[in-house]
Design a protein around this motif. Structure first.
Motif, mmCIF file in Angstrom:
data_model
loop_
_atom_site.group_PDB
_atom_site.id
_atom_site.type_symbol
_atom_site.label_atom_id
_atom_site.label_comp_id
_atom_site.label_asym_id
_atom_site.label_seq_id
_atom_site.Cartn_x
_atom_site.Cartn_y
_atom_site.Cartn_z
ATOM 1 N N ALA A 196 2.468 -0.520 -12.687
ATOM 2 C CA ALA A 196 1.187 0.056 -12.763
ATOM 3 C C ALA A 196 0.353 -0.535 -13.559
ATOM 4 C CB ALA A 196 1.217 1.492 -13.127
ATOM 5 N N LYS A 203 -6.582 -6.099 -11.260
ATOM 6 C CA LYS A 203 -8.156 -5.464 -10.899
ATOM 7 C C LYS A 203 -9.035 -5.791 -11.733
ATOM 8 C CE LYS A 203 -8.259 -1.012 -9.285
ATOM 9 N NZ LYS A 203 -8.312 0.345 -9.169
ATOM 10 N N ASP A 279 -5.991 -0.883 -4.668
ATOM 11 C CA ASP A 279 -6.020 0.473 -4.850
ATOM 12 C C ASP A 279 -5.231 1.147 -3.912
ATOM 13 O OD1 ASP A 279 -8.164 0.501 -6.837
ATOM 14 O OD2 ASP A 279 -9.807 0.470 -5.211
ATOM 15 N N GLY A 280 -5.252 0.916 -2.543
ATOM 16 C CA GLY A 280 -4.279 1.382 -1.585
ATOM 17 C C GLY A 280 -2.769 1.336 -1.837
ATOM 18 N N ALA A 282 -1.616 0.786 -4.952
ATOM 19 C CA ALA A 282 -1.075 1.655 -5.823
ATOM 20 C C ALA A 282 -0.851 3.047 -5.624
ATOM 21 C CB ALA A 282 -1.985 1.412 -7.097
ATOM 22 N N ARG A 283 -1.749 3.603 -4.710
ATOM 23 C CA ARG A 283 -1.821 4.886 -4.311
ATOM 24 C C ARG A 283 -0.484 5.111 -3.468
ATOM 25 N NH1 ARG A 283 -6.350 5.006 -2.143
ATOM 26 N NH2 ARG A 283 -5.734 4.247 -0.075
ATOM 27 N N ASP A 284 -0.198 4.081 -2.653
ATOM 28 C CA ASP A 284 0.937 4.186 -1.690
ATOM 29 C C ASP A 284 2.266 4.037 -2.362
ATOM 30 O OD1 ASP A 284 -0.847 4.473 0.320
ATOM 31 O OD2 ASP A 284 -0.435 2.443 1.319
ATOM 32 N N GLY A 286 2.648 5.052 -5.479
ATOM 33 C CA GLY A 286 3.036 6.269 -6.388
ATOM 34 C C GLY A 286 2.463 5.690 -7.943
#
Length: 287
Positions: A196, A203, A279-280, A282-284, A286
Motif C-alpha cells: 500500500a 502515485k 487507483d483501480g 489498489a482498490r481491487d 484491497g
C-alpha cells in the motif's frame, strides 16, 4: 548506401590515407616496407604514384595490419579507420551485473546520459521508484546489516538522477505490477502495508514528476521485452541477470529505441492513464 568512387579518385584516397596512417603511427617508408615484406621502393610508389592502379589485396591487408587500421578504410570503403575487431571491442562490452542496490556501472551510465531521455524496461519495479521498506524487503537478505547504509547511498544517487535533467520513460509488463499488488510470484510474502505504501509513493512521485516521468504498461501476451535501458543516443544496455551487454554503435542504439517505441505504441495503459490504473489496482487488491 556506399558511394561509387572513380578508380583514379580511389587510388588517390588510398595514397592520402596510407600517408596519414604512417604519420599517425610515426612509421617510415623503410619501417613499413620491413613490416609488409616488400622493397622500400614499393612503399614509395604506393605513396607517390599518379595512376589509377591500386596495390594487390595482400599488400593492402599487410599495410593495414602494420598500421593498425582497416583495409576498408585505406581503400575508401568506410570512414572508420578502426579494424573490425577494435570496432566490436569498443561498441559492444559485457560487464558483471551484481545483485546489489548500489551499482556503480549503472550509475556511471546515468551520469554519462545526463540531459538525455532514458528509456527503461526494468526486470521488476524500478529501484528509483521504491520505498525504503520495499528496498529493505527486497535487498536485506543480500545486504544484511548494511542494508540501511546501502539504501541511504542509493537514495542520494537517485536524487541526483532526478535532478540530472533527463526524461525517464518506463515500460512495464502489466502483469508485473499486478503481481506486486497481489503479492504473487516474485512478490510472494510482501506485506500488505508495504504494498500500500509503495502504490502511494508511485502515485505521489508520478504527480510530482509527470511528464518528465512517463510509465506505460504493455500486455506481455501480445508483446515482449527483455530488461533493457536506452541511454539517449549514447548506448543501449541489455540485462541478462549476471551480466550487462552494452551497445554503443548508433545502429544498435537506434534499433533498441525503435523496440521501445513499439512497446509504447502497443501499451494497454498509456502514460496519462497510469495514475487511474494505480487507483483501480489498489482498490481491487484491497490496499
Amino acid at each position: 548506401m556506399r558511394k561509387n568512387i572513380d578508380k583514379r579518385d580511389r587510388a588517390g584516397l588510398f595514397r592520402d590515407r596510407l600517408a596519414q596512417a604512417m604519420a599517425e603511427k610515426e612509421t617510415t617508408q623503410s619501417g613499413l616496407a620491413r613490416a609488409v615484406g616488400v622493397d622500400r621502393s614499393t612503399i614509395s610508389q604506393l605513396l607517390t604514384g599518379q595512376g589509377a592502379r591500386l596495390p594487390n589485396a595482400q599488400v593492402v591487408a599487410e599495410c593495414a595490419a602494420a598500421l593498425g587500421v582497416s583495409a576498408d578504410w585505406l581503400l575508401g570503403l568506410t570512414e572508420r579507420p578502426e579494424r573490425l575487431a577494435d570496432l566490436l571491442a569498443t561498441s559492444l562490452t559485457m560487464t558483471e551485473a551484481p545483485r546489489a542496490l548500489i551499482d556503480e556501472t549503472i550509475f556511471g551510465w546515468h551520469q554519462e546520459a545526463a540531459g538525455y531521455k532514458v528509456r527503461h524496461v526494468p526486470a521488476t519495479l524500478p529501484d528509483m521508484l521504491k520505498t525504503r521498506a520495499m528496498l529493505r524487503w527486497e535487498y536485506e537478505p543480500q545486504l544484511g546489516r548494511t542494508a540501511d547504509q546501502a539504501i541511504g547511498a542509493s537514495e542520494d544517487r537517485l536524487n541526483w538522477m532526478a535532478k540530472a535533467g533527463s526524461d525517464y520513460e518506463i515500460a512495464l509488463p502489466r502483469h508485473e505490477i499486478e503481481a506486486f499488488a497481489r503479492a504473487e510470484g516474485y512478490y510472494r510474502g510482501l506485506p500488505a502495508a508495504i504494498r500500500a505504501e509503495q502504490i502511494a509513493r508511485l502515485k505521489s512521485l508520478y504527480a510530482q514528476l509527470y511528464p518528465s516521468l512517463r510509465i506505460y504498461l504493455f500486455d506481455a501476451r501480445r508483446v515482449f521485452s527483455a530488461p533493457v535501458t536506452v541511454f539517449g543516443p549514447l548506448l543501449a544496455v541489455l540485462y541478462l541477470g549476471r551480466h550487462y551487454i552494452a551497445f554503443r554503435d548508433s545502429a544498435r542504439v537506434t534499433s533498441f529505441s525503435g523496440h521501445f517505441d513499439w512497446l509504447v505504441r502497443e501499451a494497454e495503459v498509456g502514460a496519462r492513464d497510469f495514475p487511474g490504473f494505480l487507483d483501480g489496482l489498489a482498490r481491487d487488491a484491497g490496499l
